[in-house]
Design an enzyme around this catalytic site. Structure first.
Site, PDB file in Angstrom:
ATOM      1  N   HIS A  70     -20.671 -67.759  54.904  1.00 48.40           N
ATOM      2  CA  HIS A  70     -21.970 -67.647  54.129  1.00 48.40           C
ATOM      3  C   HIS A  70     -23.039 -67.176  54.893  1.00 48.40           C
ATOM      4  O   HIS A  70     -23.700 -67.997  55.662  1.00 48.40           O
ATOM      5  CB  HIS A  70     -22.065 -68.731  53.404  1.00 48.40           C
ATOM      6  CG  HIS A  70     -23.497 -68.459  52.095  1.00 48.40           C
ATOM      7  ND1 HIS A  70     -23.351 -69.025  51.007  1.00 48.40           N
ATOM      8  CD2 HIS A  70     -24.518 -67.568  52.165  1.00 48.40           C
ATOM      9  CE1 HIS A  70     -24.543 -68.521  50.323  1.00 48.40           C
ATOM     10  NE2 HIS A  70     -25.202 -67.597  51.145  1.00 48.40           N
ATOM     11  N   HIS A  72     -26.170 -63.857  55.671  1.00 52.36           N
ATOM     12  CA  HIS A  72     -26.927 -62.672  55.264  1.00 52.36           C
ATOM     13  C   HIS A  72     -27.498 -61.987  56.490  1.00 52.36           C
ATOM     14  O   HIS A  72     -28.133 -62.425  57.453  1.00 52.36           O
ATOM     15  CB  HIS A  72     -28.078 -63.028  54.468  1.00 52.36           C
ATOM     16  CG  HIS A  72     -27.989 -63.806  53.160  1.00 52.36           C
ATOM     17  ND1 HIS A  72     -27.585 -63.081  51.922  1.00 52.36           N
ATOM     18  CD2 HIS A  72     -27.866 -65.293  53.124  1.00 52.36           C
ATOM     19  CE1 HIS A  72     -27.339 -64.439  51.229  1.00 52.36           C
ATOM     20  NE2 HIS A  72     -27.437 -65.520  51.513  1.00 52.36           N
ATOM     21  N   ARG A  74     -28.612 -58.621  56.235  1.00 52.21           N
ATOM     22  CA  ARG A  74     -29.622 -57.723  56.078  1.00 52.21           C
ATOM     23  C   ARG A  74     -29.539 -56.246  56.404  1.00 52.21           C
ATOM     24  O   ARG A  74     -30.428 -55.196  56.171  1.00 52.21           O
ATOM     25  CB  ARG A  74     -30.997 -58.150  56.758  1.00 52.21           C
ATOM     26  CG  ARG A  74     -31.345 -59.726  56.609  1.00 52.21           C
ATOM     27  CD  ARG A  74     -31.495 -59.831  55.258  1.00 52.21           C
ATOM     28  NE  ARG A  74     -31.851 -61.630  55.083  1.00 52.21           N
ATOM     29  CZ  ARG A  74     -32.065 -62.249  54.031  1.00 52.21           C
ATOM     30  NH1 ARG A  74     -31.017 -62.003  52.984  1.00 52.21           N
ATOM     31  NH2 ARG A  74     -32.379 -63.430  54.058  1.00 52.21           N
ATOM     32  N   ASP A 162     -24.781 -63.554  45.269  1.00 52.05           N
ATOM     33  CA  ASP A 162     -25.439 -64.605  46.168  1.00 52.05           C
ATOM     34  C   ASP A 162     -27.079 -64.453  46.366  1.00 52.05           C
ATOM     35  O   ASP A 162     -27.199 -63.170  46.617  1.00 52.05           O
ATOM     36  CB  ASP A 162     -24.785 -65.180  47.269  1.00 52.05           C
ATOM     37  CG  ASP A 162     -25.682 -66.400  47.916  1.00 52.05           C
ATOM     38  OD1 ASP A 162     -25.403 -67.466  47.579  1.00 52.05           O
ATOM     39  OD2 ASP A 162     -26.455 -66.148  48.889  1.00 52.05           O
ATOM     40  N   HIS A 189     -23.579 -68.490  43.117  1.00 56.01           N
ATOM     41  CA  HIS A 189     -24.765 -68.957  43.404  1.00 56.01           C
ATOM     42  C   HIS A 189     -25.262 -69.657  41.930  1.00 56.01           C
ATOM     43  O   HIS A 189     -25.632 -69.026  41.152  1.00 56.01           O
ATOM     44  CB  HIS A 189     -25.759 -68.008  43.775  1.00 56.01           C
ATOM     45  CG  HIS A 189     -27.101 -68.386  44.176  1.00 56.01           C
ATOM     46  ND1 HIS A 189     -27.480 -68.301  45.303  1.00 56.01           N
ATOM     47  CD2 HIS A 189     -28.033 -68.947  43.279  1.00 56.01           C
ATOM     48  CE1 HIS A 189     -28.915 -68.728  45.375  1.00 56.01           C
ATOM     49  NE2 HIS A 189     -29.176 -69.111  44.176  1.00 56.01           N
ATOM     50  N   ASP A 315     -25.361 -70.549  55.379  1.00 57.94           N
ATOM     51  CA  ASP A 315     -26.127 -69.770  54.664  1.00 57.94           C
ATOM     52  C   ASP A 315     -27.472 -69.290  55.620  1.00 57.94           C
ATOM     53  O   ASP A 315     -28.529 -69.136  55.285  1.00 57.94           O
ATOM     54  CB  ASP A 315     -26.735 -70.456  53.510  1.00 57.94           C
ATOM     55  CG  ASP A 315     -27.564 -69.775  52.445  1.00 57.94           C
ATOM     56  OD1 ASP A 315     -27.629 -68.452  52.655  1.00 57.94           O
ATOM     57  OD2 ASP A 315     -28.083 -70.377  51.513  1.00 57.94           O
ATOM     58  N   HIS A 319     -35.537 -64.153  57.811  1.00 60.77           N
ATOM     59  CA  HIS A 319     -36.525 -63.703  57.184  1.00 60.77           C
ATOM     60  C   HIS A 319     -37.610 -63.294  58.142  1.00 60.77           C
ATOM     61  O   HIS A 319     -38.064 -64.352  59.184  1.00 60.77           O
ATOM     62  CB  HIS A 319     -37.386 -64.473  56.146  1.00 60.77           C
ATOM     63  CG  HIS A 319     -36.311 -64.429  54.643  1.00 60.77           C
ATOM     64  ND1 HIS A 319     -36.230 -63.320  54.239  1.00 60.77           N
ATOM     65  CD2 HIS A 319     -35.789 -65.378  54.240  1.00 60.77           C
ATOM     66  CE1 HIS A 319     -35.450 -63.988  52.808  1.00 60.77           C
ATOM     67  NE2 HIS A 319     -35.248 -64.971  53.205  1.00 60.77           N
TER      68      HIS A 319
END
Ligand code: DOR
Length: 437
Positions: A70, A72, A74, A162, A189, A315, A319
């Site tokens: 899991h 991210h 981007r 998700d 999710h 996860d 950001h």
């Protein structure tokens, strides 16, 4: 970055090898040749004509390469936060040899074109294995199914919206039906969007105290219950992402007992922080689902120990500073995790909540099975993906030193124990950390 194995032979000597796939926990050598495990056992004798690079692993722990299902990354669309290349470097520094990346990019990974684009970028730029996860619905809009079959042909390993819940139960049921045809796990999710509303933290005493809108535990639990029923109805494989409540744990435990094909994962932050941390108004504590309370942490810990929760996952949700340097209500949900996940898990071993082989299984064998990849083992002939850590090394998290493009962590300056020191992918050392720092 070229991933092919150029080194002929590597001997990892005298480490404590922990490989749950072989029920192994012993001091031994690991010999890697042409990217595969050639031999494993105590005091291996290497033929004299063989040129080998040696790693002294005495005092170190050697395991199958860690797999984080899991993350991210981007890319495409959010490359100011993370790219495939920077995410891969962060993963390697965190000890991971394989990761799976979620579909909530821009554009969303909902077609074979985007899957192929990601795979091509991975082949060119990543020193580790990266497996794309496709969307369940087009554009993550929850309205019509994504191109699941063609994405599967292009190389996805699972499907998930998700970041968003598929609120239409009929559509989610259809996705589960399709997933069987394509032998894919569906990752849920679980946050009911209406119950969540504009909530930004756990609903309870602290949300009232801090003056922030809450997300009740039930927002998660009603979807976990729904999805378990739908998994039972369809016979599909359901995986529940980032479980955060004691109630979800109870539902999953009961579903497993009834023989339903459900697996689950937990994150380092849900295992470590409570909603007390939100009281700093540090927007890096804002995650979806939100940080809960001590009783939830205890239930999650116990669930890993008894196998109700199968996998440990980061996860990793990068950001930018701008997206986090705003009022708590306005900030994006998510924190980076790849470079701090391992020591936060390992802390549970040090505190005797889990035994080491349980933790390693939840980072290797079990996640490999969930996404259906032939990884997570050091058996002779397997791909030589290996993670080696120093169990005694104490270090302090410094987010400015992250390989990730983003620094949105609440763990800055935390004192950790246990650090990845070698990350090896198909026999090639892709990360070498400082020894005895
Ligand atoms: O906190 C989160 N951030 N949770 C998610 O499920 C999505 C993720 C993101 O993409 O930023």
């Amino acid at each position: 970055m070229e991933r092919k194995n150029t080194m002929n032979s590597l001997l990892i000597k005298g480490g404590r090898i922990v490989d749950p796939s072989q029920k192994m926990d012993q001091i031994a050598d690991l010999w890697i040749r042409s990217g595969k495990v050639e031999a494993i056992g105590p005091q291996l004798q290497i033929p004299p004509h063989e040129t080998v690079e040696r790693i002294d692993a005495s005092q170190l722990i050697v395991t199958p390469g860690w797999i984080d299902i899991h993350t991210h990354l981007r890319e495409p669309g959010g490359t100011h936060k993370e790219t495939i290349e920077t995410g891969a470097r962060a993963a390697a520094a965190g000890g991971f040899t394989s990761i799976a990346c979620m579909a909530n990019t821009q554009p969303v990974n909902d077609s074979s074109y985007i899957t192929t684009y990601i795979r091509q970028k991975v082949a060119m730029e990543s020193p580790i294995h990266i497996f794309p996860i496709g969307a369940v619905t087009k554009g993550l809009k929850g309205e019509e199914l994504a191109e699941i079959g063609s994405m599967r042909e292009a190389g996805i390993v699972a499907i998930s919206d998700d970041g968003k819940t598929v609120m239409n139960a009929y559509l989610f049921r259809k996705a589960l039906d399709y997933s069987r045809r394509f032998d894919l796990t569906v990752i849920s999710h679980a946050e009911d969007l209406n119950l969540k509303g504009l909530g930004v933290m756990n609903e309870g005493f602290n949300s009232a105290r801090f003056g922030l809108r809450g997300v009740p535990r039930a927002a998660e639990e009603v979807i976990v219950a729904r999805d378990i029923y739908l998994a039972e109805l369809t016979g599909a494989r359901l995986h529940v992402a980032h479980v955060s409540t004691a109630g979800s744990v109870a539902l999953i435990r009961e579903a497993k007992r009834r023989g339903i094909q459900v697996t689950a994962e937990v994150t380092p932050h849900h295992l470590t922080l409570t909603d007390e941390a939100v009281g700093t108004y540090d927007t890096n504590t804002k995650v979806a689902p939100p940080l809960r309370e001590q009783e939830d942490i205890e239930a999650l810990q116990e669930a890993v120990a008894d196998g109700t929760v199968d996998a440990l996952a980061s996860d990793h949700a990068p950001h930018s500073r701008e997206e986090k340097a705003v009022e708590y209500d306005q900030a994006e949900f998510g924190m980076v995790g790849l470079e701090t996940a391992f020591p936060l898990y390992y802390a549970k071993v040090l505190k005797n909540h889990w035994d080491l082989s349980k933790m390693v299984a939840a980072m290797t064998l079990k996640p490999a099975k969930i996404i259906g990849v032939k990884k997570g083992t050091l058996q002779v002939g397997a791909d030589a993906d290996v993670s080696i850590f120093d169990p005694a090394m104490e270090w302090i998290v410094d987010k400015t030193q992250f390989q990730s493009k983003s620094q949105n962590t609440p763990f800055h300056f935390w004192k950790m124990r246990g650090k990845p020191v070698y990350t090896i992918v198909e026999g090639r050392v892709v990360y070498r950390g400082a020894l005895n720092a």
